[in-house]
Design a protein around this motif. Structure first.
Motif, PDB file in Angstrom:
ATOM      1  N   HIS B 214       0.832  -1.210   0.000  1.00 47.43           N
ATOM      2  CA  HIS B 214       0.000   0.000   0.000  1.00 47.43           C
ATOM      3  C   HIS B 214       0.862   1.254   0.000  1.00 47.43           C
ATOM      4  O   HIS B 214       0.585   2.222  -0.688  1.00 47.43           O
ATOM      5  CB  HIS B 214      -0.914   0.020   1.215  1.00 47.43           C
ATOM      6  CG  HIS B 214      -2.049  -0.943   1.091  1.00 47.43           C
ATOM      7  ND1 HIS B 214      -2.898  -0.941   0.009  1.00 47.43           N
ATOM      8  CD2 HIS B 214      -2.458  -1.935   1.898  1.00 47.43           C
ATOM      9  CE1 HIS B 214      -3.795  -1.900   0.176  1.00 47.43           C
ATOM     10  NE2 HIS B 214      -3.551  -2.521   1.306  1.00 47.43           N
ATOM     11  N   ARG B 215       1.924   1.205   0.802  1.00 46.31           N
ATOM     12  CA  ARG B 215       2.822   2.360   0.846  1.00 46.31           C
ATOM     13  C   ARG B 215       3.466   2.607  -0.500  1.00 46.31           C
ATOM     14  O   ARG B 215       3.639   3.750  -0.919  1.00 46.31           O
ATOM     15  CB  ARG B 215       3.929   2.114   1.877  1.00 46.31           C
ATOM     16  CG  ARG B 215       3.495   2.446   3.278  1.00 46.31           C
ATOM     17  CD  ARG B 215       4.197   1.559   4.282  1.00 46.31           C
ATOM     18  NE  ARG B 215       3.200   1.109   5.233  1.00 46.31           N
ATOM     19  CZ  ARG B 215       3.054   1.668   6.417  1.00 46.31           C
ATOM     20  NH1 ARG B 215       3.863   2.617   6.788  1.00 46.31           N
ATOM     21  NH2 ARG B 215       2.113   1.267   7.224  1.00 46.31           N
ATOM     22  N   THR B 217       2.219   1.815  -3.392  1.00 41.26           N
ATOM     23  CA  THR B 217       1.213   2.377  -4.289  1.00 41.26           C
ATOM     24  C   THR B 217       1.095   3.881  -4.074  1.00 41.26           C
ATOM     25  O   THR B 217       1.036   4.660  -5.035  1.00 41.26           O
ATOM     26  CB  THR B 217      -0.170   1.727  -4.055  1.00 41.26           C
ATOM     27  OG1 THR B 217      -0.023   0.319  -4.166  1.00 41.26           O
ATOM     28  CG2 THR B 217      -1.185   2.198  -5.074  1.00 41.26           C
ATOM     29  N   VAL B 218       1.082   4.300  -2.806  1.00 43.00           N
ATOM     30  CA  VAL B 218       0.999   5.734  -2.504  1.00 43.00           C
ATOM     31  C   VAL B 218       2.253   6.448  -2.997  1.00 43.00           C
ATOM     32  O   VAL B 218       2.182   7.513  -3.613  1.00 43.00           O
ATOM     33  CB  VAL B 218       0.797   5.964  -0.996  1.00 43.00           C
ATOM     34  CG1 VAL B 218       0.846   7.446  -0.668  1.00 43.00           C
ATOM     35  CG2 VAL B 218      -0.529   5.382  -0.547  1.00 43.00           C
ATOM     36  N   GLY B 220       3.985   5.688  -5.404  1.00 39.73           N
ATOM     37  CA  GLY B 220       3.906   5.741  -6.860  1.00 39.73           C
ATOM     38  C   GLY B 220       3.169   6.962  -7.376  1.00 39.73           C
ATOM     39  O   GLY B 220       3.204   7.251  -8.569  1.00 39.73           O
ATOM     40  N   LEU B 221       2.478   7.686  -6.498  1.00 39.08           N
ATOM     41  CA  LEU B 221       1.795   8.915  -6.915  1.00 39.08           C
ATOM     42  C   LEU B 221       2.694  10.126  -6.733  1.00 39.08           C
ATOM     43  O   LEU B 221       2.269  11.261  -6.943  1.00 39.08           O
ATOM     44  CB  LEU B 221       0.503   9.111  -6.112  1.00 39.08           C
ATOM     45  CG  LEU B 221      -0.550   8.029  -6.302  1.00 39.08           C
ATOM     46  CD1 LEU B 221      -1.757   8.299  -5.424  1.00 39.08           C
ATOM     47  CD2 LEU B 221      -0.973   7.934  -7.749  1.00 39.08           C
ATOM     48  N   PRO B 223       6.129  12.235  -4.527  1.00 40.47           N
ATOM     49  CA  PRO B 223       6.425  12.702  -3.166  1.00 40.47           C
ATOM     50  C   PRO B 223       5.356  13.628  -2.587  1.00 40.47           C
ATOM     51  O   PRO B 223       5.074  13.580  -1.396  1.00 40.47           O
ATOM     52  CB  PRO B 223       7.764  13.426  -3.312  1.00 40.47           C
ATOM     53  CG  PRO B 223       8.046  13.536  -4.755  1.00 40.47           C
ATOM     54  CD  PRO B 223       7.199  12.545  -5.488  1.00 40.47           C
ATOM     55  N   ASP B 224       4.743  14.467  -3.428  1.00 40.99           N
ATOM     56  CA  ASP B 224       3.765  15.434  -2.906  1.00 40.99           C
ATOM     57  C   ASP B 224       2.523  14.747  -2.367  1.00 40.99           C
ATOM     58  O   ASP B 224       2.101  14.994  -1.240  1.00 40.99           O
ATOM     59  CB  ASP B 224       3.371  16.436  -3.993  1.00 40.99           C
ATOM     60  CG  ASP B 224       4.481  17.431  -4.255  1.00 40.99           C
ATOM     61  OD1 ASP B 224       5.389  17.517  -3.410  1.00 40.99           O
ATOM     62  OD2 ASP B 224       4.438  18.102  -5.291  1.00 40.99           O
ATOM     63  N   VAL B 225       1.925  13.898  -3.189  1.00 36.55           N
ATOM     64  CA  VAL B 225       0.720  13.202  -2.750  1.00 36.55           C
ATOM     65  C   VAL B 225       1.048  12.294  -1.567  1.00 36.55           C
ATOM     66  O   VAL B 225       0.288  12.209  -0.599  1.00 36.55           O
ATOM     67  CB  VAL B 225       0.104  12.394  -3.908  1.00 36.55           C
ATOM     68  CG1 VAL B 225      -1.060  11.561  -3.419  1.00 36.55           C
ATOM     69  CG2 VAL B 225      -0.347  13.323  -5.015  1.00 36.55           C
ATOM     70  N   THR B 227       3.395  12.676   0.727  1.00 36.43           N
ATOM     71  CA  THR B 227       3.548  13.488   1.934  1.00 36.43           C
ATOM     72  C   THR B 227       2.187  13.978   2.421  1.00 36.43           C
ATOM     73  O   THR B 227       1.911  13.988   3.613  1.00 36.43           O
ATOM     74  CB  THR B 227       4.449  14.704   1.649  1.00 36.43           C
ATOM     75  OG1 THR B 227       5.657  14.229   1.076  1.00 36.43           O
ATOM     76  CG2 THR B 227       4.754  15.470   2.918  1.00 36.43           C
ATOM     77  N   ASN B 228       1.343  14.348   1.461  1.00 39.20           N
ATOM     78  CA  ASN B 228       0.019  14.845   1.825  1.00 39.20           C
ATOM     79  C   ASN B 228      -0.771  13.839   2.652  1.00 39.20           C
ATOM     80  O   ASN B 228      -1.461  14.212   3.590  1.00 39.20           O
ATOM     81  CB  ASN B 228      -0.768  15.202   0.565  1.00 39.20           C
ATOM     82  CG  ASN B 228      -2.199  15.551   0.869  1.00 39.20           C
ATOM     83  OD1 ASN B 228      -2.478  16.326   1.775  1.00 39.20           O
ATOM     84  ND2 ASN B 228      -3.124  14.956   0.151  1.00 39.20           N
ATOM     85  N   VAL B 229      -0.652  12.560   2.323  1.00 41.52           N
ATOM     86  CA  VAL B 229      -1.392  11.574   3.113  1.00 41.52           C
ATOM     87  C   VAL B 229      -0.544  11.018   4.261  1.00 41.52           C
ATOM     88  O   VAL B 229      -0.887  10.002   4.847  1.00 41.52           O
ATOM     89  CB  VAL B 229      -1.965  10.420   2.256  1.00 41.52           C
ATOM     90  CG1 VAL B 229      -3.019  10.941   1.305  1.00 41.52           C
ATOM     91  CG2 VAL B 229      -0.874   9.686   1.514  1.00 41.52           C
ATOM     92  N   GLY B 230       0.555  11.700   4.571  1.00 40.52           N
ATOM     93  CA  GLY B 230       1.285  11.373   5.782  1.00 40.52           C
ATOM     94  C   GLY B 230       2.276  10.239   5.649  1.00 40.52           C
ATOM     95  O   GLY B 230       2.716   9.678   6.647  1.00 40.52           O
ATOM     96  N   LEU B 231       2.644   9.908   4.417  1.00 37.89           N
ATOM     97  CA  LEU B 231       3.620   8.843   4.223  1.00 37.89           C
ATOM     98  C   LEU B 231       5.027   9.436   4.308  1.00 37.89           C
ATOM     99  O   LEU B 231       5.279  10.509   3.779  1.00 37.89           O
ATOM    100  CB  LEU B 231       3.417   8.219   2.839  1.00 37.89           C
ATOM    101  CG  LEU B 231       4.254   6.991   2.505  1.00 37.89           C
ATOM    102  CD1 LEU B 231       3.677   5.771   3.204  1.00 37.89           C
ATOM    103  CD2 LEU B 231       4.284   6.762   1.010  1.00 37.89           C
TER     104      LEU B 231
END
Lengths: 254, 333
Positions: B214-215, B217-218, B220-221, B223-225, B227-231
């Motif tokens: 899952h991480r 996949t995130v 893969g969107l 660095p901005d997206v 970071t936005n979801v807290g990864l």
């Protein structure tokens, strides 16, 4: 609330922002307006901790965005940048579900599924939810990105030009939905917007910027005057009084 | 409010992510085909298993070879998908990011510096250089302003070529050139009991990647997206690169280069099923196993009783599939 103190940013030799101070109260819609290169996006991106400031501090809901835990921040604050290009082939629903990541770390709970459904519904994407992003029009994709931010279900939402690529109908619908999010769900929305008339029609506060500085902060009625707008945009602007909100007219130079 | 956009019904039918490929039955069927290939691999070879000592031979060579195919095949395919997520580019894989070449350099250095070292020591050194090299690749990517689809793999291929030239130079001056040729020509023929067990490490790596899916996949969107979801983007990047480096290092030491595998399998799966990593990983593993096993079987059959190295067959088939994919991707992009 959002609190900026002495925030400044340069890209190499190019001065982009500040130093600026700004206090935005909780709730309502704030529109950042100004000409190209005024520093609106830079400021929004710094508030959303996607860009580090050279100086100054930014607090959102009492948290310092540079030092607070990213995961905690992600439950309080969501940001959507202007340019989004994803290589990954995800469906609309899969993308919007990723907005739930701060809450579930990828394992969707029933609450998450409900939030995703609501966000899809809110942006009129339910019928498109099984489509891949690369098969959508620019406007549909833009709505999917905003839906992802809404699914994140944060108190604060920062959106850089959410009306990008949207046709008239969907631009109006998007602004109405953001208004609803602010009024009904008690969200604090900050957006960069190009169309000053949309700002006047929907925002509670307008922040006008030029050359990296904040020039005017006030209600639409306060900022929407010929003097202020002509000054900010460096072009002659007339303001017509419409029953619900002032209307800027600037299409012809003479 | 209604959507005003007219939809092409054909596109709509093809695009819905609820097609045949999403069904569990499809995975079952594909798993069955792969299993048949794997079982076939057990019984294909020059040695007559019915003859005296057949049973021993079966466990000394056939079983290790087949297990190695399964492990190496899935590892390289999974490595490809991870690198593609981390670089957000469909044309990156261990053999186009320089990872394999760096592993080869590490392996050669281990032979020169520690001539008597065990396979495990060589593997550690190969993994370390693979990690360092892939991080160099990532660091260069972050400095490039113009990250177009083609620039990224070209940077990787160039970096790989430079490293491989250095490796060759060292090998020439130390008289190891011949070893280099035989070692890196990806082949499963020298895989026997006692020489493959270390490959089980890649099974662990695959498992870890599954937990991280899952991480990834995130990530893969971008660095901005992320970071936005807290990864923690940097951490995922490091972890992902480390896992790819270990899997590539181990595979390179045991079987050599397996070209195109990390490229074609993830892309085929993505075309059929999109990019949800968690649900794709079984497909990617099976795809890697199926392709590498088929190629190895072909290599064993074509000139019986001689063998053609699997990397050669993979190169020929892989290149053809890759060109087809590039054309297909251009049309859908």
């Amino acid at each position: 609330m959002i609190k900026l103190a002495d925030v400044a940013k340069s890209y190499g030799d190019v001065h982009a922002l500040g130093p600026v101070d700004l206090d935005l109260p909780r709730g309502g819609i704030t529109a950042l307006v100004g000409p190209n290169g005024a520093g609106k996006s830079t400021m929004l991106t710094i508030i959303g901790r996607l860009l580090g400031a050279d100086a100054g501090t930014v607090h959102v809901a009492g948290m310092d965005v540079t030092t607070a835990k990213s995961r905690q921040l992600a439950k309080t604050l969501a940001i959507l940048r202007q340019e989004n290009h994803f290589v990954a082939r995800l469906t609309v629903r899969q993308l919007v579900s990723l907005g739930r990541f701060p809450h579930s770390q990828g394992r969707l709970t029933t609450e998450c599924v409900a939030a995703v459904d609501r966000a899809l519904e809110f942006l009129d994407l339910t019928a498109l939810q099984a489509r891949y992003l690369d098969e959508l029009s620019g406007g549909q994709r833009q709505r999917a990105y905003v839906a992802m931010v809404l699914a994140q279900d944060t108190e604060y939402a920062l959106l850089d030009e959410p009306l990008n690529n949207l046709d008239m109908q969907h631009a109006v619908a998007m602004m109405a939905q953001l208004r609803r999010a602010a009024d009904e769900l008690d969200k604090t929305v900050v957006l960069v917007i190009h169309d000053i008339n949309f700002a006047a029609a929907y925002a509670d506060r307008i922040v006008a910027m030029t050359n990296g500085r904040i020039r005017y902060v006030g209600s639409p009625r306060e900022v929407m005057t010929p003097d202020v707008l002509s000054d900010v945009f460096d072009t002659p602007v007339e303001v017509i009084d419409h029953p619900t909100h002032p209307l800027a007219v600037y299409y012809r130079l003479s | 409010m209604t959507s005003h956009t007219a939809t092409d019904p054909r596109a709509a039918a093809a695009s819905h992510a609820e097609g045949w490929w999403q069904r569990p039955a499809a995975l079952f069927v594909f798993g069955g085909i792969t299993l048949a290939l794997v079982v076939g691999s057990l019984f294909i070879g020059v040695y007559d298993l019915g003859a005296e000592g057949g049973r021993e031979m079966f466990f000394i060579t056939r079983v290790p070879r087949t297990l190695a195919l399964v492990l190496a095949g899935s590892a390289m395919a999974v490595c490809g998908v991870v690198l593609q997520q981390l670089t957000q580019n469909r044309f990156v894989s261990p053999t186009t990011a320089g990872t394999s070449e760096w592993a080869a350099l590490g392996l050669l250095l281990s032979v020169i510096l520690f001539p008597t070292a065990s396979l495990n020591v060589r593997m550690v050194l190969a993994s370390l250089t693979a990690f360092a090299g892939t991080m160099v690749f990532m660091a260069i990517l972050q400095r490039i302003q113009l990250r177009t689809t083609l620039i990224v793999p070209i940077v990787g291929i160039m970096l790989g070529a430079v490293v491989s030239a250095i490796t060759t130079m060292i090998a020439v001056s130390t008289d190891y050139l011949q070893l280099l040729g035989t070692w890196f020509m990806g082949s499963f023929s020298p895989v026997v009991r006692g020489r493959y067990e270390i490959l089980w490490v890649v099974a662990l790596v695959c498992l870890a990647i599954f937990l991280l899916a899952h991480r990834l996949t995130v990530a893969g969107l971008g660095p901005d997206v992320a970071t936005n979801v807290g990864l923690n983007y940097r951490r995922v990047m490091l972890l992902g690169t480390a896992m790819v480096a270990v899997a590539t290092g181990v595979t390179t030491v045991v079987v050599g280069f397996l070209p195109f595998l990390g490229l074609i399998v993830p892309n085929m799966v993505s075309l059929l099923r999109g990019d949800d990593l968690r649900s794709n990983l079984p497909w990617v593993c099976l795809g890697g196993v199926a392709i590498v096993t088929s190629c190895d079987i072909i290599g064993r059959l074509i000139r019986m009783p001689f063998e053609i190295p699997v990397s050669m067959i993979l190169g020929v088939i892989g290149a053809a599939v890759f060109i087809a994919l590039v054309l297909r991707l251009r049309r859908t992009a």
